[in-house]
Design a protein around this motif. Structure first.
Motif, short mmCIF file in Angstrom:
data_model
loop_
_atom_site.label_atom_id
_atom_site.label_comp_id
_atom_site.label_asym_id
_atom_site.label_seq_id
_atom_site.Cartn_x
_atom_site.Cartn_y
_atom_site.Cartn_z
N ARG A 46 0.82 -1.19 -0.06
CA ARG A 46 0.16 -0.13 0.08
C ARG A 46 0.90 1.27 -0.01
O ARG A 46 0.56 2.42 -0.85
N ARG A 47 2.03 1.34 1.00
CA ARG A 47 2.89 2.48 0.81
C ARG A 47 3.45 2.69 -0.33
O ARG A 47 3.61 3.80 -0.97
N VAL A 48 4.15 1.48 -1.25
CA VAL A 48 4.78 1.80 -2.22
C VAL A 48 3.62 2.26 -3.49
O VAL A 48 4.20 3.43 -4.03
N LEU A 49 2.28 1.98 -3.43
CA LEU A 49 1.49 2.57 -4.47
C LEU A 49 1.24 3.96 -3.92
O LEU A 49 1.21 4.94 -4.84
N ASP A 50 1.20 4.42 -2.59
CA ASP A 50 0.93 5.63 -2.43
C ASP A 50 2.07 6.72 -2.44
O ASP A 50 1.85 7.72 -3.08
N THR A 51 3.32 6.06 -2.11
CA THR A 51 4.45 7.13 -2.28
C THR A 51 5.31 6.90 -3.49
O THR A 51 6.03 7.93 -3.80
N LYS A 52 4.77 5.80 -4.48
CA LYS A 52 5.75 5.53 -5.50
C LYS A 52 7.14 5.51 -5.30
O LYS A 52 8.10 5.79 -6.12
N GLU A 53 7.36 5.00 -3.89
CA GLU A 53 8.82 4.60 -3.65
C GLU A 53 9.07 3.20 -3.49
O GLU A 53 8.08 2.65 -2.71
N SER A 54 10.14 2.55 -3.76
CA SER A 54 10.38 1.17 -3.62
C SER A 54 10.45 0.97 -2.03
O SER A 54 10.93 1.68 -0.92
N ALA A 55 10.27 -0.50 -1.68
CA ALA A 55 10.38 -0.86 -0.22
C ALA A 55 11.26 -2.23 -0.21
O ALA A 55 10.71 -3.12 -1.07
N SER A 56 11.92 -2.50 0.64
CA SER A 56 12.57 -3.95 0.85
C SER A 56 12.16 -4.15 2.24
O SER A 56 12.53 -3.50 3.20
N PHE A 57 11.97 -5.44 2.63
CA PHE A 57 11.50 -5.88 3.87
C PHE A 57 11.48 -7.59 3.70
O PHE A 57 11.61 -8.30 3.04
N GLU A 58 11.28 -8.05 4.99
CA GLU A 58 11.17 -9.50 5.37
C GLU A 58 9.64 -9.87 5.68
O GLU A 58 9.18 -8.76 6.47
#
Length: 360
Positions: free
Chosen positions: A208-220
């Motif tokens: 959801r955050r990637v769609l809202d901010t247009k910023e990539s995310a890396s997580f486990e």
């Protein structure tokens, strides 16, 4: 057209008829001007396959002038087209009286054309345009898409894409293996309807955050197994790469337990203990070292041993520790430290990480 009546050798009467062809002639000229000016190439053929019209765009595309082709048979002017699809289509249009549209790769110049052929006046009329750039671009897109799919299917990572509404548009073979859902089961469906139990996981929040901010995310995240996830904005949707890191997480957990066990041992032994790396940065300092030397681990961890204990640079501590580090051999010695007025029995062990020192 006219006739005459003669009596003997003398013309007695002349009579005839005529008609006004001004309008039809003007129309013919107008049609000719229109055909010459249209952006599409155009030519007309009679029932003998002879050119009766050939406009300027046809001249430009086919590299022949109107004067060169008018009255000549098309298959004599362009013999390389005989037996090709254009030959077959023109024959069929002439025979059936039905128009046809088709794409054609002309052997004469190796270029693609879009042709519209229609029956007209015991012949055919043909409008055509060069579509080579468009056709080549489309072919390149097909090849690029095939190459993209080949890469996405061959990479070790699982991969999928979604729209902004989480409708899954791509799902590679590795994603099938890791999550147990085939592409036939998920393509065109909402991700969270297929995985409703994942709505409360970190993945949902991150996507959801990637769609809202247009910023990539890396997580486990954990979904039956540990996954390392990299989510990227892609147009209005998402591109998601993920891999199974269960073995890595298990190794990290084992390492953590081993480290805790080592710490427990180092904290429980009666000796004071510290460790340094190859740059002499202090990496460990147990409670007994704190008590004996009067400095807390917060004060010394991450500092250089010889900066924190500059008064020991000219001592046997300095010489023995450097000897152990340089030779890779254990050293055992006794030395007096004037700063706290105490003698110490010291054992220093070199390792791949640096030096481990026990003293009492």
């Amino acid at each position: 057209m006219g006739k005459s009546e003669r009596v003997g050798n003398k013309c007695n009467k002349i009579y005839g008829s005529f008609q006004d062809i001004h309008a039809s002639k003007v129309l013919e000229i107008q049609i000719s001007e229109i055909l010459a000016s249209i952006s599409d190439a155009f030519y007309a053929l009679n029932s003998n396959w002879e050119f009766t019209y050939f406009n300027r765009e046809a001249e430009r595309l086919l590299l022949h002038t109107e004067a060169e082709v008018l009255g000549r048979n098309i298959w004599e002017v362009f013999p390389e087209a005989v037996g090709t699809p254009v030959f077959e289509v023109y024959e069929r249009v002439a025979a059936t009286g039905k128009p046809e549209s088709f794409e054609y790769l002309f052997p004469g110049d190796g270029k693609w054309y879009e042709i519209n052929a229609s029956p007209s006046n015991n012949g055919i009329s043909c409008y055509f345009k060069n579509t080579d750039v468009r056709k080549r671009s489309a072919e390149e897109l097909v090849r690029a898409d095939a190459e993209k799919r080949r890469i996405l299917e061959s990479i070790g990572d699982a991969f999928f894409t979604t729209t902004g509404d989480f409708v899954v548009t791509y799902w590679n073979a590795r994603a099938e293996d890791l999550l147990g859902i085939t592409r036939q089961q998920i393509l065109g469906k909402n991700l969270w309807e297929v995985f409703p139990d994942a709505v409360n996981l970190p993945s949902y929040t991150h996507y959801r955050r990637v769609l809202d901010t247009k910023e990539s995310a890396s997580f486990e995240d954990f979904y039956g197994r540990w996954l390392e996830v990299n989510a990227h904005p892609a147009g209005d949707g998402l591109s998601v790469f993920f891999r199974d890191i269960s073995i890595k997480k298990e190794a990290e957990e084992n390492l953590r337990k081993a480290f805790e066990e080592k710490n427990t041992i180092l904290e429980s032994i009666g000796d004071a203990f510290f460790a340094v790396d190859h740059e002499w940065t202090i990496t460990y300092w147990n409670r007994e070292a704190e008590r004996v030397l009067g400095r807390s681990r917060e004060q010394v961890l991450g500092t250089n041993l010889w900066v924190s204990y500059a008064d020991a640079v000219d001592s046997d501590f300095y010489r023995q520790y450097h000897h152990a580090m340089a030779t890779g051999s254990k050293v055992t010695f006794e030395e007096y430290y004037p700063a706290i007025e105490k003698w110490f029995e010291v054992s220093a062990y070199p390792s791949a990480d640096g030096l481990s020192v026990y003293f009492k």
